[in-house]
Motif scaffolding. Structure first.
Motif, PDB file in Angstrom:
ATOM      1  N   ASP A 181      29.103 -22.913   9.657  1.00 29.96           N
ATOM      2  CA  ASP A 181      28.352 -21.659   9.624  1.00 29.96           C
ATOM      3  C   ASP A 181      27.169 -21.718  10.600  1.00 29.96           C
ATOM      4  O   ASP A 181      26.181 -20.997  10.447  1.00 29.96           O
ATOM      5  CB  ASP A 181      27.874 -21.325   8.205  1.00 29.96           C
ATOM      6  CG  ASP A 181      27.042 -22.435   7.606  1.00 29.96           C
ATOM      7  OD1 ASP A 181      26.640 -22.307   6.438  1.00 29.96           O
ATOM      8  OD2 ASP A 181      26.780 -23.440   8.298  1.00 29.96           O
ATOM      9  N   TYR A 182      27.320 -22.601  11.614  1.00 29.63           N
ATOM     10  CA  TYR A 182      26.297 -22.620  12.644  1.00 29.63           C
ATOM     11  C   TYR A 182      26.938 -23.058  13.960  1.00 29.63           C
ATOM     12  O   TYR A 182      28.032 -23.636  13.970  1.00 29.63           O
ATOM     13  CB  TYR A 182      25.138 -23.569  12.286  1.00 29.63           C
ATOM     14  CG  TYR A 182      25.554 -25.009  12.061  1.00 29.63           C
ATOM     15  CD1 TYR A 182      25.780 -25.487  10.775  1.00 29.63           C
ATOM     16  CD2 TYR A 182      25.727 -25.889  13.136  1.00 29.63           C
ATOM     17  CE1 TYR A 182      26.174 -26.800  10.559  1.00 29.63           C
ATOM     18  CE2 TYR A 182      26.121 -27.190  12.937  1.00 29.63           C
ATOM     19  CZ  TYR A 182      26.335 -27.652  11.638  1.00 29.63           C
ATOM     20  OH  TYR A 182      26.735 -28.942  11.430  1.00 29.63           O
ATOM     21  N   LYS A 220      25.346 -10.285  15.372  1.00 31.05           N
ATOM     22  CA  LYS A 220      25.789 -11.512  14.716  1.00 31.05           C
ATOM     23  C   LYS A 220      26.421 -12.499  15.682  1.00 31.05           C
ATOM     24  O   LYS A 220      27.120 -12.112  16.625  1.00 31.05           O
ATOM     25  CB  LYS A 220      26.814 -11.171  13.625  1.00 31.05           C
ATOM     26  CG  LYS A 220      26.216 -10.424  12.435  1.00 31.05           C
ATOM     27  CD  LYS A 220      25.330 -11.340  11.642  1.00 31.05           C
ATOM     28  CE  LYS A 220      24.739 -10.644  10.427  1.00 31.05           C
ATOM     29  NZ  LYS A 220      23.680 -11.448   9.815  1.00 31.05           N
ATOM     30  N   SER A 253      19.661 -13.017  13.943  1.00 29.35           N
ATOM     31  CA  SER A 253      19.731 -11.576  13.709  1.00 29.35           C
ATOM     32  C   SER A 253      19.764 -10.775  14.995  1.00 29.35           C
ATOM     33  O   SER A 253      19.331  -9.624  15.030  1.00 29.35           O
ATOM     34  CB  SER A 253      18.559 -11.137  12.836  1.00 29.35           C
ATOM     35  OG  SER A 253      17.347 -11.535  13.434  1.00 29.35           O
ATOM     36  N   ARG A 267      24.504 -19.021  11.660  1.00 26.25           N
ATOM     37  CA  ARG A 267      25.095 -17.685  11.779  1.00 26.25           C
ATOM     38  C   ARG A 267      24.358 -16.681  10.902  1.00 26.25           C
ATOM     39  O   ARG A 267      24.084 -15.556  11.349  1.00 26.25           O
ATOM     40  CB  ARG A 267      26.567 -17.749  11.356  1.00 26.25           C
ATOM     41  CG  ARG A 267      27.267 -16.395  11.318  1.00 26.25           C
ATOM     42  CD  ARG A 267      28.640 -16.504  10.708  1.00 26.25           C
ATOM     43  NE  ARG A 267      28.595 -17.180   9.423  1.00 26.25           N
ATOM     44  CZ  ARG A 267      29.639 -17.806   8.869  1.00 26.25           C
ATOM     45  NH1 ARG A 267      30.791 -17.836   9.484  1.00 26.25           N
ATOM     46  NH2 ARG A 267      29.520 -18.388   7.716  1.00 26.25           N
ATOM     47  N   ASP A 268      24.018 -17.087   9.720  1.00 26.65           N
ATOM     48  CA  ASP A 268      23.395 -16.140   8.782  1.00 26.65           C
ATOM     49  C   ASP A 268      21.913 -15.924   9.081  1.00 26.65           C
ATOM     50  O   ASP A 268      21.337 -14.917   8.674  1.00 26.65           O
ATOM     51  CB  ASP A 268      23.567 -16.644   7.347  1.00 26.65           C
ATOM     52  CG  ASP A 268      25.035 -16.715   6.946  1.00 26.65           C
ATOM     53  OD1 ASP A 268      25.396 -17.559   6.108  1.00 26.65           O
ATOM     54  OD2 ASP A 268      25.836 -15.929   7.512  1.00 26.65           O
ATOM     55  N   GLU A 269      21.309 -16.864   9.778  1.00 23.88           N
ATOM     56  CA  GLU A 269      19.885 -16.752  10.079  1.00 23.88           C
ATOM     57  C   GLU A 269      19.619 -15.971  11.366  1.00 23.88           C
ATOM     58  O   GLU A 269      18.556 -15.406  11.556  1.00 23.88           O
ATOM     59  CB  GLU A 269      19.249 -18.144  10.220  1.00 23.88           C
ATOM     60  CG  GLU A 269      19.106 -18.916   8.913  1.00 23.88           C
ATOM     61  CD  GLU A 269      20.406 -19.513   8.421  1.00 23.88           C
ATOM     62  OE1 GLU A 269      20.593 -19.603   7.197  1.00 23.88           O
ATOM     63  OE2 GLU A 269      21.255 -19.882   9.271  1.00 23.88           O
TER      64      GLU A 269
END
Lengths: 124, 123
Positions: free
Chosen positions: B68-69, B58, B96, B92-94
């Protein structure tokens, strides 16, 4: 106007830019460079390279609840503001160095009449 | 300009590129490799940055941040003077654990004018 003339206009804008250094210094920041790119459709990109003066952090005023630093740019024709543009960045996660982009759109005729520019920092 | 000349300039630019590794480390990222790809037909140049995480999978964004990026940024210089700057967001969520991000810019004669570059990450 051709490419070279637009590039020269960008260089001229740099000379017309009055940087309010004290506004940056209050936040432990300094401006390393200011660059303008002007397109033939009147789109201006302004890049401001900034770094911290000491350490790697933005120093916020005591008791300030602000989260962001706002970099602002005012364009003037004589003493009249024709536009004020800004861009913000996260004050608490500043890494010691960054390049901030501000953009502005105007008719070419207006751009050629700009007589001064002010660049300063504030809290957002 | 020929494609061969363009490739020589790309390689030269890569040699004169500074990567601010500490800015990547701050978000648990590290750069595996970079490459420039310019066009001889238009003014476009792309920077490819291969990224991986240092530990885990992460991007680490501080909790006190509302973002969030992160933004991977590149500055192009001509003899020390900034020509232009561009950036690409990496969510961040994308993300991996590994990806190749592209930062592209179109600037008059960028391939032939840029003599150095700086790559860093900001939030």
């Amino acid at each position: 106007m051709n490419e070279i003339e637009f590039e020269n206009l960008g260089i001229e804008f740099r000379k017309l830019t009055n940087i309010f250094d004290e506004s940056f210094k209050k936040l432990n920041l300094k401006v390393l460079s200011v660059t303008y790119n002007i397109s033939d459709n009147g789109f201006i990109e302004c890049w401001v390279e900034i770094s911290s003066i000491s350490g790697n952090e933005v120093i916020l005023p005591p008791k300030s609840s602000a989260d962001e630093v706002e970099i602002k740019i005012n364009f003037y024709i004589n003493d009249r503001i024709i536009s004020s543009e800004s861009s913000t960045f996260d004050a608490k996660n500043f890494i010691g160095y960054d390049t901030i982009e501000l953009t502005y759109y105007a008719e070419i005729k207006s751009l050629l009449e700009i007589t001064s520019i002010k660049l300063y920092a504030t809290l957002g | 300009m020929t494609e061969q000349e363009c490739e020589i300039l790309e390689n030269e630019l890569k040699k004169n590129t500074e990567i601010l590794d500490n800015t990547f480390e701050r978000f648990n990222l590290k750069v595996i490799s970079i490459a420039f790809s310019g066009s001889v037909f238009n003014n476009h140049i792309s920077l490819y940055v291969e990224l991986t995480t240092i530990s885990g999978n992460k991007i680490k964004i501080p909790r006190n941040s509302y973002s969030d990026y992160v933004k991977v940024k590149v500055n192009f210089y001509e003899n020390g003077n900034l020509l232009c700057s561009d950036s690409t967001k990496v969510g961040r969520d994308e993300f991996s654990g590994y990806d190749t991000v592209e930062v592209g810019t179109s600037y008059a004669n960028i391939v032939s004018r840029a003599t150095s570059a700086r790559i860093f990450v900001a939030i």
